[in-house]
Design a protein around this motif. Structure first.
Motif, short mmCIF file in Angstrom:
data_model
loop_
_atom_site.label_atom_id
_atom_site.label_comp_id
_atom_site.label_asym_id
_atom_site.label_seq_id
_atom_site.Cartn_x
_atom_site.Cartn_y
_atom_site.Cartn_z
N ILE A 70 8.70 15.36 -12.15
CA ILE A 70 7.76 14.13 -12.16
C ILE A 70 7.95 13.48 -10.72
CG2 ILE A 70 7.64 11.75 -13.35
CD1 ILE A 70 7.07 14.18 -14.92
N GLY A 71 6.87 13.21 -9.98
CA GLY A 71 7.03 12.60 -8.75
C GLY A 71 6.36 11.24 -8.49
N ILE A 72 6.31 10.83 -7.38
CA ILE A 72 5.89 9.50 -7.03
C ILE A 72 4.57 9.58 -6.43
CG2 ILE A 72 8.22 8.61 -6.89
CD1 ILE A 72 7.95 8.79 -3.93
N GLU A 73 4.26 8.53 -5.51
CA GLU A 73 2.98 8.36 -4.97
C GLU A 73 2.43 9.78 -4.36
OE1 GLU A 73 4.41 4.73 -5.95
OE2 GLU A 73 5.22 6.22 -4.74
N PRO A 74 1.14 10.16 -4.43
CA PRO A 74 0.69 11.36 -3.76
C PRO A 74 0.69 11.27 -2.09
CG PRO A 74 -0.95 10.60 -5.32
CD PRO A 74 0.00 9.75 -5.28
N GLY A 75 0.64 10.09 -1.65
CA GLY A 75 0.57 10.16 -0.23
C GLY A 75 2.13 9.80 0.29
N ALA A 76 2.92 9.80 -0.43
CA ALA A 76 4.45 9.69 -0.02
C ALA A 76 4.93 10.74 0.71
CB ALA A 76 5.42 9.17 -1.17
N GLY A 77 5.89 10.38 1.71
CA GLY A 77 6.48 11.57 2.49
C GLY A 77 7.45 12.35 1.57
N LEU A 78 7.89 11.84 0.83
CA LEU A 78 8.76 12.88 -0.27
C LEU A 78 7.99 13.47 -1.00
CD1 LEU A 78 11.09 13.50 -2.06
CD2 LEU A 78 10.85 11.25 -3.10
N ALA A 134 0.88 -1.21 0.17
CA ALA A 134 0.02 0.01 0.13
C ALA A 134 0.68 1.20 0.12
CB ALA A 134 -1.14 0.22 1.24
N ASP A 135 0.27 2.39 0.00
CA ASP A 135 1.13 3.52 0.05
C ASP A 135 1.57 3.84 1.48
OD1 ASP A 135 0.87 4.06 -2.68
OD2 ASP A 135 -0.81 5.57 -2.78
N ALA A 136 2.32 4.86 1.65
CA ALA A 136 2.92 5.03 3.10
C ALA A 136 1.72 5.35 4.16
CB ALA A 136 3.96 6.36 2.99
N GLY A 137 0.90 6.09 3.73
CA GLY A 137 -0.27 6.52 4.61
C GLY A 137 -0.93 5.47 5.20
N PRO A 138 -1.52 4.62 4.14
CA PRO A 138 -2.24 3.44 4.35
C PRO A 138 -1.23 2.33 5.22
CG PRO A 138 -3.04 4.17 2.20
CD PRO A 138 -1.70 4.95 2.66
N VAL A 139 -0.14 2.17 4.91
CA VAL A 139 0.66 1.40 5.80
C VAL A 139 0.64 1.73 7.19
CG1 VAL A 139 3.11 0.30 6.02
CG2 VAL A 139 1.94 0.21 3.82
N PHE A 140 1.09 3.16 7.37
CA PHE A 140 0.94 3.49 8.70
C PHE A 140 -0.30 3.22 9.59
CE2 PHE A 140 4.98 5.65 7.82
CZ PHE A 140 5.66 5.80 8.90
N ALA A 141 -1.19 3.70 8.63
CA ALA A 141 -2.65 3.28 9.55
C ALA A 141 -2.74 1.87 9.71
CB ALA A 141 -3.88 3.82 8.34
N GLY A 142 -2.46 1.02 8.89
CA GLY A 142 -2.50 -0.47 8.91
C GLY A 142 -1.90 -1.09 10.19
N VAL A 143 -0.65 -0.49 10.33
CA VAL A 143 0.24 -0.97 11.49
C VAL A 143 -0.73 -0.60 12.66
CG1 VAL A 143 2.27 -0.64 12.73
CG2 VAL A 143 2.30 -1.09 10.19
N ALA A 144 -0.92 0.58 12.67
CA ALA A 144 -1.69 1.35 13.96
C ALA A 144 -2.91 0.57 14.32
CB ALA A 144 -1.99 2.80 13.60
N SER A 145 -3.61 0.04 13.29
CA SER A 145 -4.82 -0.79 13.26
C SER A 145 -4.72 -2.00 13.81
CB SER A 145 -5.76 -0.53 12.40
OG SER A 145 -5.23 -1.35 11.21
N GLY A 146 -3.54 -2.60 13.58
CA GLY A 146 -3.09 -4.08 13.76
C GLY A 146 -3.27 -5.03 12.52
N ASP A 147 -3.98 -4.39 11.60
CA ASP A 147 -3.95 -5.13 10.29
C ASP A 147 -2.68 -5.52 9.83
OD1 ASP A 147 -6.83 -4.62 10.65
OD2 ASP A 147 -6.76 -3.06 8.95
#
Length: 297
Positions: A150-158, A73-86
């Motif tokens: 040219i960038g990468i994923e919209p939710g990336a920290g970069l 997943a993108d960075a945001g959903p991964v952080f959210a997924g770890v936070a939720s325990g998924d």
């Protein structure tokens, strides 16, 4: 490049969010065929250093008796997924800048196990023969780059850092900042280089693109991209209790850039279409057995 795009797309499509990291272990050591539970690792789309480290730990943990799955997943959903325990843990949290907002957003809901690599760096890269060498020169020469970044994923920290710091610091508001995905950015980079055209992309070190393409970093005299960062492992709050021995291994995990580059190179610098890097990673492990064995002592 085609195989990289297909590989990421196939694995991202296969990713299904699920609460799979709840089976605890006995806290003992060793390997063997004993089933020690299911572990899900969250992997950022398109970030090879995290994917490489995740495949490495997938092989290590499966050898120790765990059932491991990688979920993309993108960075945001991964952080959210770890936070939720998924997701049980992820290996690609950059501090102090790139993912600072996510660490702050999920403070108390995730556990930072510390850094496993200290040489991470956000960059703006251009073709090696580009007519500029610094971000300070980019605005005045925007037309030579098609007025596009040219960038990468919209939710990336970069992406956040580019929008919040680099663009305003260097007066790049008149350039079109295009975000979609890391594979799409790499495809545009390869296309421009093949056509002998100028291009500017957002990138980072460590990344296999620096070995694969003739590119250079633009200087960042205002330090809008920050100094060198560290790459952190972060887990769900219940991970230490559920998987005590793995938590200890991950807490002690270190991997220098030379080792990381060597793993990335065998995974990504190939013309073959690869959907599962496990055999490649296992071969790399066999060639670096002393290092790998030390990760679980």
């Amino acid at each position: 490049m085609k195989k990289r795009i297909l590989a990421v797309a196939a694995m991202a499509t296969a990713a299904v969010l699920g609460v799979t990291g709840c089976s605890g272990d006995s806290g003992g050591s060793g390997g063997g065929s004993e089933d020690k539970g299911d572990i899900t690792i969250g992997v950022f789309n398109g970030w090879p250093e995290g994917e490489a480290a995740s495949y490495l730990w997938k092989s290590i943990l499966e050898d120790k008796g765990y059932n491991v799955s990688l979920e993309y997943a993108d960075a945001g959903p991964v952080f959210a997924g770890v936070a939720s325990g998924d997701y049980d843990f992820a290996l690609d949290g950059w501090l102090p800048l790139t993912h600072k907002k996510y660490f702050e957003q999920f403070e108390g809901e995730i556990v930072d196990l510390g850094a496993w690599n200290e040489d991470a760096k956000l960059t703006f890269a251009v073709n090696a023969d580009a007519p500029i060498d610094s971000l300070e020169e980019l605005a005045a020469n925007a037309d030579k780059f098609g007025n596009k970044i040219i960038g990468i994923e919209p939710g990336a920290g970069l992406t956040m850092t580019t929008k919040d710091a680099v663009i305003p610091e260097y007066g790049l508001e008149d350039m079109e900042y295009i975000t979609s995905s890391t594979p799409a950015m790499l495809a545009e980079l390869k296309k421009a280089l093949d056509a002998d055209e100028n291009i500017v992309v957002t990138l980072w070190r460590p990344h296999w693109a620096y070995d694969a393409f003739d590119i250079k970093d633009l200087e960042d005299p205002k330090k809008a991209l920050g100094e060198a960062e560290s790459i952190h492992t972060f887990t769900s709050t219940g991970f230490e209790e559920d998987f005590s021995e793995v938590n200890e291994w991950l807490s002690n995990f270190k991997m220098d850039s030379d080792l990381l580059f060597s793993l990335e190179n065998v995974m990504y610098n190939t013309d073959e279409e690869i959907k599962d890097y496990t055999p490649i990673v296992e071969d790399w492990i066999a060639e670096n057995q002393d290092y790998v064995d030390g990760l679980t002592k």
